[in-house]
Design an enzyme around this catalytic site. Sequence first.
Site, PDB file in Angstrom:
ATOM      1  N   ASP A 107      85.466 -35.084 122.300  1.00 44.03           N
ATOM      2  CA  ASP A 107      84.061 -34.935 121.900  1.00 44.03           C
ATOM      3  C   ASP A 107      83.359 -36.288 122.046  1.00 44.03           C
ATOM      4  OD1 ASP A 107      81.677 -34.630 120.580  1.00 44.03           O
ATOM      5  OD2 ASP A 107      82.554 -33.870 118.715  1.00 44.03           O
ATOM      6  N   VAL A 108      82.374 -36.370 122.929  1.00 47.60           N
ATOM      7  CA  VAL A 108      81.713 -37.672 123.156  1.00 47.60           C
ATOM      8  C   VAL A 108      80.911 -38.141 121.946  1.00 47.60           C
ATOM      9  CG1 VAL A 108      81.577 -37.517 125.685  1.00 47.60           C
ATOM     10  CG2 VAL A 108      79.684 -36.634 124.295  1.00 47.60           C
ATOM     11  N   ASN A 137      77.037 -37.978 131.556  1.00 48.75           N
ATOM     12  CA  ASN A 137      76.399 -36.732 131.978  1.00 48.75           C
ATOM     13  C   ASN A 137      76.424 -35.654 130.898  1.00 48.75           C
ATOM     14  OD1 ASN A 137      75.675 -34.461 133.958  1.00 48.75           O
ATOM     15  ND2 ASN A 137      77.712 -33.881 133.251  1.00 48.75           N
ATOM     16  N   TYR A 140      65.752 -32.802 122.250  1.00 51.07           N
ATOM     17  CA  TYR A 140      66.173 -33.072 123.630  1.00 51.07           C
ATOM     18  C   TYR A 140      65.308 -34.169 124.253  1.00 51.07           C
ATOM     19  CZ  TYR A 140      67.675 -32.099 128.412  1.00 51.07           C
ATOM     20  OH  TYR A 140      68.199 -32.205 129.684  1.00 51.07           O
ATOM     21  N   LYS A 198      66.503 -37.940 125.384  1.00 43.19           N
ATOM     22  CA  LYS A 198      66.425 -38.394 126.780  1.00 43.19           C
ATOM     23  C   LYS A 198      65.530 -39.633 126.905  1.00 43.19           C
ATOM     24  CE  LYS A 198      69.207 -35.331 128.543  1.00 43.19           C
ATOM     25  NZ  LYS A 198      70.512 -35.733 129.086  1.00 43.19           N
TER      26      LYS A 198
END
Length: 273
Positions: free
Chosen positions: A78-79, A105, A171, A175
């Site tokens: 899990d990043v 990514n 989101y 980003k």
Amino acid sequence: MASDGKVEAYGSGISIDLKGKVALVTGSSSGLGMEMAKYLAKAGATVAIHYHSEKQQANNLAAEINSSGGKAAVFGGDVSNAQQVESIFASIDAQLGPLDILVNNAGIDGKRELCGDDNPEDWLRVISINLIGPYYCSREAVKRMKKKGSGVIVNITSVHEFLPWSGYTAYCSAKAGLSMFTKTLAQEVSDFGIRVVALAPGAIKTPINKDVWGNPDTYKDLLTKIAMPRMGETSDVAKAVTFLASDLASYITGTTLVVDGGMLLYPAFKHGG
Ligand code: BGC
């Protein structure tokens, strides 16, 4: 320049050679990441395929790369969990050697929820995977790249680092945050031979947006948002990642390459204003 004004072709062309490089692509068991892993392997890199839950797909991808002359191994975790990221990097060190290329990514769109009617846990999950994950992975990568005196980190942002998207505050914030993380980290590591760049895809046909391109009405609406008359293919993005990871991009750092078929060009203005 030839006398008829055409540019003469010469030499045998430009190629990208990543032989001897170890590259990790987070979230490469599907979608964009899967194609990036294939392209980096084709360019000669040894690829660490990372998955969170799609182990079988990751194994299949590694088998495909290994059986076609490339080199790949699979790493799960899990990043958004610092300990798991540390152990992914330790396993890569042991199996493949220290990293040269990191592609951050792995990411999720999250649920469409309007602020105030939303669940804060959903918001935090998007920020954890899309922003904190790349931070954890980058700090492990930077430790190793500083020792080598070289390295490249490619952060996959989105057109939504620039474009607001109603229902997706988490989101878009993640980003845009990742874009500023890219610039700041690039400045920090520029004396160590390390480049940090962002790549902002537009609407690329992957499982993440299948609910949109899988429905004729929403697909038609989506196409009105792109200047070029098509959605992006995963290869459009994978080619750009391979370029950014290579020495062809040796003087590019701290900036975003947009791969969106002109989504940021206000395509509605094609029809007058
Ligand atoms: C999202 C996709 C969306 C695209 C364009 C991407 O960042 O992940 O779901 O189709 O942006 O809006």
